[in-house]
Design a protein around this motif. Structure first.
Motif, PDB file in Angstrom:
ATOM      1  N   ALA A 224       0.770  -1.110  -0.105  1.00 23.62           N
ATOM      2  CA  ALA A 224      -0.013  -0.233  -0.067  1.00 23.62           C
ATOM      3  C   ALA A 224       0.892   1.358   0.124  1.00 23.62           C
ATOM      4  N   VAL A 225       2.085   1.150   0.518  1.00 26.43           N
ATOM      5  CA  VAL A 225       3.109   2.408   0.654  1.00 26.43           C
ATOM      6  C   VAL A 225       3.535   2.368  -0.765  1.00 26.43           C
ATOM      7  N   GLY A 226       3.874   1.439  -1.486  1.00 24.16           N
ATOM      8  CA  GLY A 226       4.582   1.375  -2.778  1.00 24.16           C
ATOM      9  C   GLY A 226       3.340   2.070  -3.892  1.00 24.16           C
ATOM     10  N   VAL A 227       2.265   1.592  -3.665  1.00 18.31           N
ATOM     11  CA  VAL A 227       1.330   2.124  -4.721  1.00 18.31           C
ATOM     12  C   VAL A 227       0.701   3.260  -4.483  1.00 18.31           C
ATOM     13  N   HIS A 228       0.871   3.888  -3.230  1.00 18.46           N
ATOM     14  CA  HIS A 228       0.751   5.230  -2.912  1.00 18.46           C
ATOM     15  C   HIS A 228       1.879   6.265  -3.506  1.00 18.46           C
ATOM     16  N   ALA A 229       2.965   5.681  -3.245  1.00 18.27           N
ATOM     17  CA  ALA A 229       4.174   6.467  -3.730  1.00 18.27           C
ATOM     18  C   ALA A 229       4.059   6.568  -5.333  1.00 18.27           C
ATOM     19  N   VAL A 230       3.720   5.572  -6.013  1.00 17.81           N
ATOM     20  CA  VAL A 230       3.426   5.812  -7.278  1.00 17.81           C
ATOM     21  C   VAL A 230       2.458   6.653  -7.840  1.00 17.81           C
ATOM     22  N   TRP A 231       1.347   6.596  -7.134  1.00 18.63           N
ATOM     23  CA  TRP A 231       0.098   7.312  -7.387  1.00 18.63           C
ATOM     24  C   TRP A 231       0.476   8.676  -7.190  1.00 18.63           C
ATOM     25  N   SER A 232       1.347   9.003  -6.025  1.00 14.66           N
ATOM     26  CA  SER A 232       1.764  10.384  -5.838  1.00 14.66           C
ATOM     27  C   SER A 232       2.749  11.110  -6.769  1.00 14.66           C
ATOM     28  N   ALA A 233       3.702   9.984  -7.161  1.00 13.93           N
ATOM     29  CA  ALA A 233       4.702  10.717  -8.241  1.00 13.93           C
ATOM     30  C   ALA A 233       4.219  10.779  -9.380  1.00 13.93           C
ATOM     31  N   ALA A 234       3.202   9.929  -9.932  1.00 13.96           N
ATOM     32  CA  ALA A 234       2.309  10.187 -11.217  1.00 13.96           C
ATOM     33  C   ALA A 234       1.812  11.290 -11.411  1.00 13.96           C
ATOM     34  N   ARG A 235       1.476  12.220 -10.467  1.00 13.55           N
ATOM     35  CA  ARG A 235       0.777  13.540 -10.464  1.00 13.55           C
ATOM     36  C   ARG A 235       1.830  14.565 -10.527  1.00 13.55           C
ATOM     37  N   LEU A 236       3.018  14.348 -10.244  1.00 11.41           N
ATOM     38  CA  LEU A 236       3.940  15.245 -10.391  1.00 11.41           C
ATOM     39  C   LEU A 236       5.132  15.197 -11.536  1.00 11.41           C
ATOM     40  N   THR A 237       5.090  14.151 -12.344  1.00  4.43           N
ATOM     41  CA  THR A 237       6.022  13.828 -13.423  1.00  4.43           C
ATOM     42  C   THR A 237       5.429  13.038 -14.474  1.00  4.43           C
ATOM     43  N   GLU A 238       5.781  13.366 -15.729  1.00  8.17           N
ATOM     44  CA  GLU A 238       5.769  12.703 -16.759  1.00  8.17           C
ATOM     45  C   GLU A 238       6.579  11.502 -17.027  1.00  8.17           C
ATOM     46  N   LEU A 239       7.595  11.454 -16.176  1.00  6.45           N
ATOM     47  CA  LEU A 239       8.745  10.364 -16.194  1.00  6.45           C
ATOM     48  C   LEU A 239       7.904   9.235 -15.955  1.00  6.45           C
ATOM     49  N   PRO A 240       8.465   7.946 -16.593  1.00  8.17           N
ATOM     50  CA  PRO A 240       8.100   6.650 -16.705  1.00  8.17           C
ATOM     51  C   PRO A 240       8.335   6.230 -15.214  1.00  8.17           C
ATOM     52  N   LEU A 241       7.343   5.473 -14.489  1.00  4.72           N
ATOM     53  CA  LEU A 241       7.801   4.942 -13.160  1.00  4.72           C
ATOM     54  C   LEU A 241       7.526   3.457 -13.156  1.00  4.72           C
ATOM     55  N   VAL A 242       8.470   2.978 -12.080  1.00  4.99           N
ATOM     56  CA  VAL A 242       8.642   1.484 -11.985  1.00  4.99           C
ATOM     57  C   VAL A 242       8.083   1.170 -10.487  1.00  4.99           C
ATOM     58  N   GLY A 243       7.119   0.565 -10.449  1.00  4.71           N
ATOM     59  CA  GLY A 243       6.367   0.229  -9.085  1.00  4.71           C
ATOM     60  C   GLY A 243       6.946  -1.058  -8.564  1.00  4.71           C
ATOM     61  N   VAL A 244       7.304  -0.870  -7.226  1.00  6.43           N
ATOM     62  CA  VAL A 244       7.861  -2.289  -6.609  1.00  6.43           C
ATOM     63  C   VAL A 244       7.554  -2.095  -5.001  1.00  6.43           C
ATOM     64  N   GLY A 245       7.234  -3.382  -4.405  1.00  9.94           N
ATOM     65  CA  GLY A 245       6.781  -3.300  -3.161  1.00  9.94           C
ATOM     66  C   GLY A 245       5.581  -4.259  -2.651  1.00  9.94           C
ATOM     67  N   GLY A 246       5.745  -5.632  -2.408  1.00  9.39           N
ATOM     68  CA  GLY A 246       4.764  -6.230  -2.212  1.00  9.39           C
ATOM     69  C   GLY A 246       4.101  -6.770  -3.309  1.00  9.39           C
ATOM     70  N   ILE A 247       4.536  -7.026  -4.443  1.00 14.35           N
ATOM     71  CA  ILE A 247       3.541  -7.575  -5.570  1.00 14.35           C
ATOM     72  C   ILE A 247       3.981  -9.216  -5.602  1.00 14.35           C
ATOM     73  N   ALA A 248       2.968  -9.862  -5.293  1.00 14.00           N
ATOM     74  CA  ALA A 248       3.011 -11.248  -5.269  1.00 14.00           C
ATOM     75  C   ALA A 248       2.027 -11.990  -6.323  1.00 14.00           C
ATOM     76  N   ARG A 249       1.201 -11.158  -6.960  1.00 11.57           N
ATOM     77  CA  ARG A 249       0.048 -11.572  -7.655  1.00 11.57           C
ATOM     78  C   ARG A 249      -0.229 -10.807  -8.953  1.00 11.57           C
ATOM     79  N   GLY A 250      -0.921 -11.168  -9.905  1.00 11.93           N
ATOM     80  CA  GLY A 250      -1.100 -10.397 -11.013  1.00 11.93           C
ATOM     81  C   GLY A 250      -1.997  -9.117 -10.452  1.00 11.93           C
ATOM     82  N   SER A 251      -2.871  -9.197  -9.598  1.00 11.98           N
ATOM     83  CA  SER A 251      -3.678  -8.106  -9.166  1.00 11.98           C
ATOM     84  C   SER A 251      -2.711  -7.116  -8.398  1.00 11.98           C
ATOM     85  N   ASP A 252      -1.755  -7.513  -7.865  1.00  8.53           N
ATOM     86  CA  ASP A 252      -0.986  -6.679  -7.089  1.00  8.53           C
ATOM     87  C   ASP A 252      -0.206  -5.750  -8.169  1.00  8.53           C
ATOM     88  N   ALA A 253       0.178  -6.504  -9.231  1.00  6.34           N
ATOM     89  CA  ALA A 253       0.905  -5.823 -10.243  1.00  6.34           C
ATOM     90  C   ALA A 253      -0.023  -4.865 -11.028  1.00  6.34           C
TER      91      ALA A 253
END
Ligand code: SIN
Length: 325
Positions: A224-253
């Protein structure tokens, strides 16, 4: 249904990569997993000098995940250039590989990049500016200090034409200063997030589970921390983002993609099951098919957040003041 992702001037077979520190340089998993089913991998962090790492135990499980303090054990930049890069060239064809780089000073990062830059077998660098087990001497990790972060990224940028990812910390107090510092100093993408500083004690012995004491926390509790971080960064930049933290299932990805990540990395789940990343690819494919979209990239930034509009399209704060913060 198309899982390919075109990014950094090349094509990733799918958006699923192995995270730094979870697969060595590929050889540790090659015998037990079908790496050619993945989009790519990130190597163990490479430092200028070889490092033996921290005392054992270096990893320990707890109810909601894992803590580690490996201490960036690695053979050092020259041995990696001589031995590991040729191995990666010969065995990881079709995978997009990033070499993770770490150091105590900006100059150490620069030297590692210089030593590896003309080597074979990899696409780009991921600057590990956020290791919780190796804060630069006498200070914060670079990722928590925008000026120092910019120094490292700028110097690395001057020394490589390859794609440059910057790995940020989950305990970042405000995203805007570090995201802007990375963007303005020449990053091509951001990786969010590294492990969270953590400590697990054995209440009976009263000592820590890890040989080094405290460490970095990862696994389901970090998602939940990682998803929030990606969501926060996505509103600040157009740079491509790579998400990592706690992914174990397709639905997590899928959560990370919807929050705005173009690629994801699998870490702790591979310790529990070396084939976890392959399973994530398969399950993500099924998820995409179930959503009735033709390409996985159509999910990127599609989270339907309050204030984001029915289309779920990501908007920068200046386009939607309600989302600032
Ligand atoms: C370690 O090697 O101690 C972990 C590296 C990291 O989390 O960046």
């Amino acid at each position: 249904m198309d899982l390919t992702v075109d990014l950094f001037g090349t094509s990733f077979r799918n958006p699923v990569l192995l995270a730094a520190g979870t697969c060595g340089f590929g050889e540790e998993l090659a015998a037990v997993a079908e790496l050619d089913r993945l989009g790519g991998l990130v190597t163990k962090s490479v430092t200028l000098e070889p490092r033996a790492g921290n005392p054992a135990p270096r990893v320990a499980e707890f109810g909601a995940g894992m803590v580690n303090s490996v201490g960036l054990a690695n053979p050092g930049a020259s041995a990696v250039r001589r031995e590991r890069l040729p191995w990666m060239r010969d065995h990881l064809e079709g995978l997009q590989v990033f070499v993770s780089v770490a150091g105590h000073t900006p100059e150490e990062f620069f030297e590692v990049v210089e030593i590896l830059e003309d080597g074979p077998g990899f696409l780009g660098f991921e600057l590990n500016l956020s290791c919780p087990n190796d804060a630069r001497r006498g200070g914060l990790p670079f990722a928590l200090d925008p000026e120092e972060l910019a120094r490292v990224v700028e110097g690395a940028r001057d020394r490589t034409a390859r794609p440059l990812l910057v790995k940020l910390a989950p305990n970042t107090p405000a995203w805007s200063p570090v995201v802007r510092a990375a963007e303005e100093s020449g990053a091509d993408g951001l990786t969010l997030v590294n492990t969270m500083p953590g400590l697990v004690l054995d209440p009976f012995s009263r000592g820590p589970l890890l040989g080094a004491g405290a460490g970095g926390m990862s696994g389901p509790a970090l998602r939940a921390v990682g998803v929030h971080a990606v969501w926060s960064a996505a509103r600040l930049t157009e740079l491509p983002l790579v998400g990592v933290g706690g992914i174990a299932r397709g639905s997590d990805a899928a959560q990370y993609l919807l929050a705005g990540a173009s690629l994801v990395q699998i870490g702790t789940a591979s310790f529990w099951d070396p084939r976890a990343a392959e399973r994530v690819v398969k399950e993500l494919g099924e998820f995409v098919a179930g959503q009735g979209v033709a390409r996985v990239t159509e999910l990127v930034g599609g989270a339907r957040m309050p204030g984001s509009g029915e289309d779920g399209v990501r908007r920068k704060p200046d386009q939607n003041p309600k989302l600032e913060g």
